[in-house]
Design a protein around this motif. Structure first.
Motif, PDB file in Angstrom:
ATOM      1  N   GLU A 182       0.806  -1.218   0.000  1.00 17.33           N
ATOM      2  CA  GLU A 182       0.000   0.000   0.000  1.00 17.33           C
ATOM      3  C   GLU A 182       0.842   1.271   0.000  1.00 17.33           C
ATOM      4  OE1 GLU A 182      -2.653  -0.244   3.265  1.00 17.33           O
ATOM      5  OE2 GLU A 182      -3.708  -2.019   2.491  1.00 17.33           O
ATOM      6  N   GLY A 183       2.157   1.101   0.054  1.00 13.39           N
ATOM      7  CA  GLY A 183       3.028   2.271   0.038  1.00 13.39           C
ATOM      8  C   GLY A 183       3.232   2.797  -1.365  1.00 13.39           C
ATOM      9  N   GLU A 184       4.192   3.701  -1.504  1.00 16.41           N
ATOM     10  CA  GLU A 184       4.481   4.303  -2.802  1.00 16.41           C
ATOM     11  C   GLU A 184       5.539   3.485  -3.524  1.00 16.41           C
ATOM     12  OE1 GLU A 184       6.012   8.558  -4.710  1.00 16.41           O
ATOM     13  OE2 GLU A 184       5.432   8.422  -2.590  1.00 16.41           O
ATOM     14  N   ALA A 185       5.158   2.979  -4.687  1.00 11.18           N
ATOM     15  CA  ALA A 185       6.103   2.186  -5.471  1.00 11.18           C
ATOM     16  C   ALA A 185       7.140   3.095  -6.109  1.00 11.18           C
ATOM     17  CB  ALA A 185       5.357   1.400  -6.537  1.00 11.18           C
ATOM     18  N   SER A 186       8.332   2.568  -6.309  1.00 17.31           N
ATOM     19  CA  SER A 186       9.406   3.314  -6.941  1.00 17.31           C
ATOM     20  C   SER A 186      10.236   2.352  -7.774  1.00 17.31           C
ATOM     21  CB  SER A 186      10.290   3.988  -5.887  1.00 17.31           C
ATOM     22  OG  SER A 186      10.971   3.009  -5.111  1.00 17.31           O
ATOM     23  N   GLU A 187      11.202   2.886  -8.516  1.00 19.86           N
ATOM     24  CA  GLU A 187      12.059   2.035  -9.323  1.00 19.86           C
ATOM     25  C   GLU A 187      12.838   1.065  -8.450  1.00 19.86           C
ATOM     26  OE1 GLU A 187      15.706   2.524 -12.575  1.00 19.86           O
ATOM     27  OE2 GLU A 187      14.492   4.251 -11.982  1.00 19.86           O
ATOM     28  N   GLU A 188      13.265   1.527  -7.265  1.00 16.20           N
ATOM     29  CA  GLU A 188      14.013   0.662  -6.349  1.00 16.20           C
ATOM     30  C   GLU A 188      13.086  -0.270  -5.568  1.00 16.20           C
ATOM     31  OE1 GLU A 188      14.302   3.992  -6.397  1.00 16.20           O
ATOM     32  OE2 GLU A 188      16.166   4.062  -7.575  1.00 16.20           O
TER      33      GLU A 188
END
Length: 481
Positions: free
Chosen positions: A56-62
């Motif tokens: 549920e958090g913010e997805a990122s490239e890492e």
């Protein structure tokens, strides 16, 4: 068949069969399904499993799966032929990426005994390896499994492209259910014809690429008072069924196997099958099979092979580890594609390949995103290479085995076969889907012993699939999907 008598081929079949058995099971099909609870997403009504593994958090490239790095992670690994070190190493890498996480990677041979109470109590692990003789029964488990589609679409940890783009051909098929990807298989099995490269070099023999060349070598071997093949008729004569069907697929194309998987009338009378079975019959009639095989198990037959009674043995790429304790030093165990019948639909380099050792992420675990991230790390080039070096077996990730196979001639030859075949691989499922291994063993032992000719063998195998097709109580599966 008692668990101790199961060959690796039968264990793969049992794993696939238990997974596919759920096709006819709805929600609440077992106590496990009725009692399980816990967090995570799922389809409304819980009938088909699902629930995204993206957090549920913010997805990122890492962090493409939006993992909460502060949450603990639990992973349960089957402690079998591949051990657990590769998973422990994956856990260490997880902690390196998420230093706040407490990671518990544990091994067991009793997956069902250890995990069923956890599912019933709503506290399943975040990821687990469902393998071994005591694997968790899959009936009713699908509603508890997270959809791993986001894992396939996620970028590789240490390579270009997505996870799916870095998988070997056909790897995702065993884990698909009603269009959802629920199970990630990790070990790639190559079926080959195995021999001693050092012996072939010493004697100046060439590994036969055609059946005619194999039969010619059989005369040479027979002249030494030896045999081309050994077989374990008590539990593994169907290894030669695999060899024959691979020859048939290379001659007539993968659709030959699809017709058998579809339980079609006359499937075993296809020209490619007739020619392959007749070829094996010629080897039996020529005396190229070690006599007495009907009375021994596969491990005994394989010991006879590596100690020189016979020259070849058809098996999966687990064979080196299985025979490690009895294989003479300097044997240089090596695999090659089964011989071609000549003028076939597929190149000689084509082979039977399939994926095994299935991992699941329960949607009701405390940290499904972490469970999927554990798999993404395990599927990285670094960890896949580590697995191959530790176990001398290839993972499902492309280009992770060096040319020397980490010093293993068997692994090096498997890697060579994978590179040479490209997309020219195939598999079949009818025996696993419908639990026909025992019947196949009975048929093939009679055939290899000389009590049944090729026509009689095909008739017996056709009758075997006819019984399945005509039994309305048996759930049927779609071939070629």
């Amino acid at each position: 068949m008692p668990a101790d008598d199961l060959t690796p081929l039968e264990r793969i079949g049992a794993s696939r069969r238990s997974f596919l058995a759920i096709a006819g099971a709805g929600a609440g099909a077992s106590v496990l399904a009725a009692c399980a609870g816990g967090g995570g997403g799922g389809d409304e009504g819980g009938e088909q499993g699902g629930g995204s593994v993206t957090g549920e958090g913010e997805a990122s490239e890492e962090n493409p799966l939006a993992v909460d790095g502060s949450l603990p992670l639990t992973a349960v690994i089957f402690d079998g032929g591949y051990g657990t070190q590769y998973a422990i190493d994956t856990g260490d890498k997880y902690v390196e990426l998420y230093p706040e996480a407490e990671v518990d990677v544990s091994g067991t041979v009793n997956i069902q005994q250890d995990l069923q109470p956890q599912f019933a109590g709503g506290t399943p692990p975040d990821v687990f390896d469902n393998s071994g003789a005591q694997k968790l029964a899959i009936d009713g488990l699908v509603p508890q499994l997270a959809d791993l589609g986001d894992l396939l679409a996620a970028p590789m940890l240490d390579a270009e492209g997505t996870v799916e783009e870095n998988l070997l051909p056909g790897v995702t098929s065993p884990g698909m259910f009603d269009g959802k990807f629920l199970g990630m298989n990790y070990v790639y099995t190559v079926f080959a014809l195995w021999y001693s490269a050092s012996e072939f070099e010493e004697k100046g023999w060439t590994v036969p690429e055609t059946w005619d060349d194999l039969m010619a070598l059989g005369e040479t071997v027979k002249g030494e008072g030896r045999y081309l093949f050994s077989y374990g008729g008590q539990n593994a004569s169907n290894y030669y069924q695999e060899m024959a069907l691979s020859m048939a697929a290379k001659f007539g194309g993968p659709e030959v196997l699809t017709k058998i998987d579809s339980l079609e009338e006359g499937a075993f009378e296809q020209d490619a099958v007739v020619q392959a079975y007749d070829a094996l019959a010629a080897a039996v009639e020529a005396g190229y099979f070690e006599p007495g095989g009907e009375g021994i198990k596969h491990t005994d037959a394989q010991t006879n092979w590596v100690t020189g009674t016979s020259v070849f043995y058809p098996s999966g790429s687990w064979i080196e580890n299985e025979q490690a304790d009895v294989t003479p030093e300097g044997y240089d165990m090596t695999g090659a594609p089964v011989p071609s019948l000549g003028g076939g639909a597929m190149p000689h380099e084509a082979f039977h390949g399939t994926a095994a050792e299935q991992y699941f992420v329960p949607s009701g675990g405390e940290n499904p995103a972490g469970g999927a991230e554990f798999l993404r790390i395990m599927l990285s080039k670094e960890q896949a290479q580590n697995f191959a070096e530790l176990t001398k077996a290839p993972s499902v990730i492309k280009d992770t085995v060096p040319e020397d196979g980490f010093g293993s001639t068997a692994l090096a030859s498997v890697n060579t076969m994978i590179q040479a075949a490209g997309d020219n691989t195939f598999t079949y499922n009818f025996s696993d889907w419908y639990g026909l291994g025992a019947d196949s063993i009975t048929n093939w032992t009679s055939f290899l012993k000389g009590d049944l000719d090729a026509a009689g063998l095909r008739q017996a195998e056709q009758a075997m699939i006819d019984r399945v097709r005509e039994d309305d109580s048996i759930t049927k599966f779609e071939a070629g999907s």
